[in-house]
Design an enzyme around this catalytic site. Sequence first.
Site, short mmCIF file in Angstrom:
data_model
loop_
_atom_site.label_atom_id
_atom_site.label_comp_id
_atom_site.label_asym_id
_atom_site.label_seq_id
_atom_site.Cartn_x
_atom_site.Cartn_y
_atom_site.Cartn_z
N GLN A 157 15.19 61.88 -6.00
CA GLN A 157 15.12 62.49 -4.67
C GLN A 157 16.46 63.12 -4.32
OE1 GLN A 157 15.28 60.05 -0.99
NE2 GLN A 157 13.19 60.77 -0.64
N TYR A 182 17.14 63.44 8.44
CA TYR A 182 18.25 63.90 7.62
C TYR A 182 18.43 65.41 7.79
CZ TYR A 182 19.21 59.41 5.31
OH TYR A 182 19.59 58.13 5.04
#
Length: 243
Positions: free
Chosen positions: A107, A177
């Site tokens: 990721q 994020y």
Amino acid sequence: YMDNQKKLEESKLFTPYKLGNTTLRNRVIRSAAFESMGKDFAPTEALKNYHVSVARGGVGMTTVAYASINRSGISFNKQLWLRDEIVPALRDLTDAVHNEGAAVGIQLGHCGNMTHWSTAGSFPVSASNGFNLYSPTFHRRMRKSEIVEFAKDFGKAVETAYNAGFDSIEVHAGHGYLISQFLSPYTNHRHDEYGGKLENRMRFMEMCLSEVMEAARKRGMGVLVKHNMEDGFKRGIQIPESI
């Protein structure tokens, strides 16, 4: 028992699936949930052993969670900063997972304002100026030149991941994020081409994905994207916009 066993054997869940140039042995994927097993922004033996055990359990693919595309995108010491220096250790991990018959993805993300100076090594950045109560920390608005630079960093991270032996990429575009901070009107108060209407708030994500897709296409890697669909509070991104 025999009927249930037959249903399991006939289930599509246990049939192969083509992701990029990689054929997964089944459709079970260990998602990129943060393991908290890194050290000094690098992988550890514990991180490798964890993913090897998951692979040994029979999944089609396991995903190493949260690798930052650059130095400023790290929230915690135990996260990975994806760079050339850690490629040999990551290659050791991917080789071990492959030996168990599973594929392995990683990721990619940037935490934006979900950090501190002491961890990120610089003043935290986001779509806009402000104060993040969660960290807590003050953060500054990203300059346009940085937006272009960070998008390119996503593409460079794909190349690094490929060199480390990963089969696929998952772009972290959710959960507050950096990409999410651009998408959400709660955190994006810009008045330029990166703020305001949804088309503008999506622009940074599209730039990042453009770099990722081009780099992944050249290397035959699969690409996934994680997005939370709804922030869960007023003035945050909602499901209709996410769709």
